[in-house]
Structures are given as structure tokens and as C-alpha cells.
Design a protein around this motif. Structure first.
Motif, mmCIF file in Angstrom:
data_model
loop_
_atom_site.group_PDB
_atom_site.id
_atom_site.type_symbol
_atom_site.label_atom_id
_atom_site.label_comp_id
_atom_site.label_asym_id
_atom_site.label_seq_id
_atom_site.Cartn_x
_atom_site.Cartn_y
_atom_site.Cartn_z
ATOM 1 N N ASP A 13 0.860 -1.256 0.041
ATOM 2 C CA ASP A 13 0.044 0.046 0.022
ATOM 3 C C ASP A 13 0.931 1.180 0.038
ATOM 4 O O ASP A 13 1.743 1.452 0.999
ATOM 5 N N LEU A 17 1.961 0.488 4.048
ATOM 6 C CA LEU A 17 1.379 -0.843 4.607
ATOM 7 C C LEU A 17 1.967 -1.963 3.853
ATOM 8 O O LEU A 17 1.835 -1.936 2.292
ATOM 9 N N VAL A 19 2.154 -6.248 3.182
ATOM 10 C CA VAL A 19 1.630 -7.752 3.486
ATOM 11 C C VAL A 19 2.861 -8.779 3.183
ATOM 12 O O VAL A 19 3.235 -8.792 1.928
ATOM 13 N N ASN A 28 0.451 -7.929 8.044
ATOM 14 C CA ASN A 28 0.176 -6.568 7.844
ATOM 15 C C ASN A 28 1.269 -5.968 8.725
ATOM 16 O O ASN A 28 1.481 -6.117 9.703
ATOM 17 N N ASN A 30 3.505 -2.318 9.066
ATOM 18 C CA ASN A 30 3.286 -0.773 8.704
ATOM 19 C C ASN A 30 4.736 -0.403 8.461
ATOM 20 O O ASN A 30 5.789 -0.886 9.728
ATOM 21 N N SER A 60 -0.635 -4.176 16.694
ATOM 22 C CA SER A 60 0.285 -3.698 15.291
ATOM 23 C C SER A 60 1.568 -4.168 15.067
ATOM 24 O O SER A 60 2.419 -4.078 16.182
#
Length: 198
Positions: A13, A17, A19, A28, A30, A60
């Protein structure tokens, strides 16, 4: 919890982000925009050093291509008022070597130019990071060092920047001394020194 995750990049992304597919499990993760720019293409293998952030309503993962970026992230989130999201934003707006250099030079202007970082926050970051790594020219260049180095400003700045990243004084001096043989600009010296230590 996880020291690192390696696997194939399944999705990227552009907002930060990634994967990563590790044996059929997609994580996932960051990442900073600087890390995002240096990642391989989708379908290629990568290894990200990770930091797990757990709070009541979230679990996260944050990922970094280098340990120096991860260490700086951890130092940043230890600062009062700087959470993981802001720390990642800071590392998206400035690379670790430049951030260390800004701290060493009390460069509030560079830090406050990063989106989401005001002047007071920039001043607090500089103050607290300096305290955490005890970075002063005297400390770095103290007479206790067994290694003789040039006293040029570029070399001193590069050593201070590496110490701000959590690298020991002697290791920083050795790496900078070697890097300065083929680079004269401060940022170039820092880059070569970090590469030699990776």
C-alpha cells in the motif's frame, strides 16, 4: 514478540502498509515511506525487522529494513507525546542518519518541517534523544578513545550521528574512519559507514 519476519511481498500500500507472506500466513506490517521506497517488488523476498505494539484495542506490527531504523523508532516512541504513528511519520519524513545529524546539530528547523511535528515536539525530540544517547562532541571524541581520527567537522558530525543511532563510540569511529577514505561529505560518510556495519 517477533524479531523479524521474512517472506514474499504479497501487497504494498503506497500509504505505508506491506503484507508479507511467510509460509502461507500474511502479516500486515506498517512501514515508513523511506522503507517502502527501498522494498523489493511484489512477489520478491524481503526481511523486515519488526516491533510489536499492543494496546487494548489493537495489535500492530511495524517493520524496518535496517536495525538502525528500528532502534531509532524505539527511541522515538519512548519520548513523551510520540506514539508509533508519529514515530513512523518522522521516519517517513527524514532518514535515520539525517535524523541523528539533526539531533547532533540541534536542528529544530529540519525536524519541525516534518508533517505532524511542531517546533515544541521537535525541541523535545532533540532534547530527549540527546539525553538517551549522551551525545556530545566531547563524549564522542574523548581522550579515552584508543583510535586516532581526523578532527574535521564532517567526520565529527558523522560519528555523532552514528552514536545517536545507538552505535558504540569505538564502532562509530572505526566505521567513519573507513568510510571517510572514499567519501568526504558528511551524509555520504554516514551512508557508507552504516552499509559497512549492516
Amino acid at each position: 514478540m517477533y524479531a523479524f519476519i521474512s517472506g514474499l511481498i504479497d501487497y504494498i500500500d503506497p500509504n505505508g502498509l506491506v503484507v508479507v507472506d511467510n509460509n502461507g500466513i500474511g502479516y500486515n506490517i506498517n512501514v515508513s515511506l523511506n522503507t517502502l521506497a527501498d522494498l523489493p517488488q511484489k512477489g520478491e523476498k524481503t526481511k523486515l525487522y519488526t516491533y510489536t505494539h499492543i494496546k487494548e484495542d489493537a495489535f500492530s506490527l511495524f517493520g524496518f529494513l535496517s536495525m538502525s531504523e528500528k532502534n531509532m523508532f524505539i527511541k522515538l516512541i519512548d519520548i513523551n507525546g510520540v506514539g508509533p504513528k508519529m514515530a513512523l511519520g518522522i521516519l517517513s519524513g527524514i532518514d535515520t542518519a539525517s535524523l541523528a545529524l539533526a539531533v547532533a546539530n540541534n536542528d529544530v528547523k529540519s525536524l519541525s518541517s516534518i508533517k505532524g511535528v511542531g517546533k515544541k515536539t521537535a525541541e523535545r525530540i532533540i532534547l530527549e534523544l540527546k539525553e538517551k544517547v549522551n551525545i556530545t562532541a566531547e563524549e564522542v571524541m574523548g581522550s579515552n578513545s584508543s583510535i586516532k581520527i581526523s578532527s574535521s567537522k564532517e567526520i565529527n558530525d558523522a560519528i555523532e550521528a552514528l552514536v545517536a543511532l545507538g552505535i558504540s563510540k569505538n564502532d562509530a569511529i572505526k566505521a567513519v574512519q573507513k568510510a571517510s577514505e572514499s567519501a568526504k561529505d558528511t551524509n555520504a560518510i554516514i551512508t557508507l559507514a552504516l552499509r559497512s556495519m549492516a
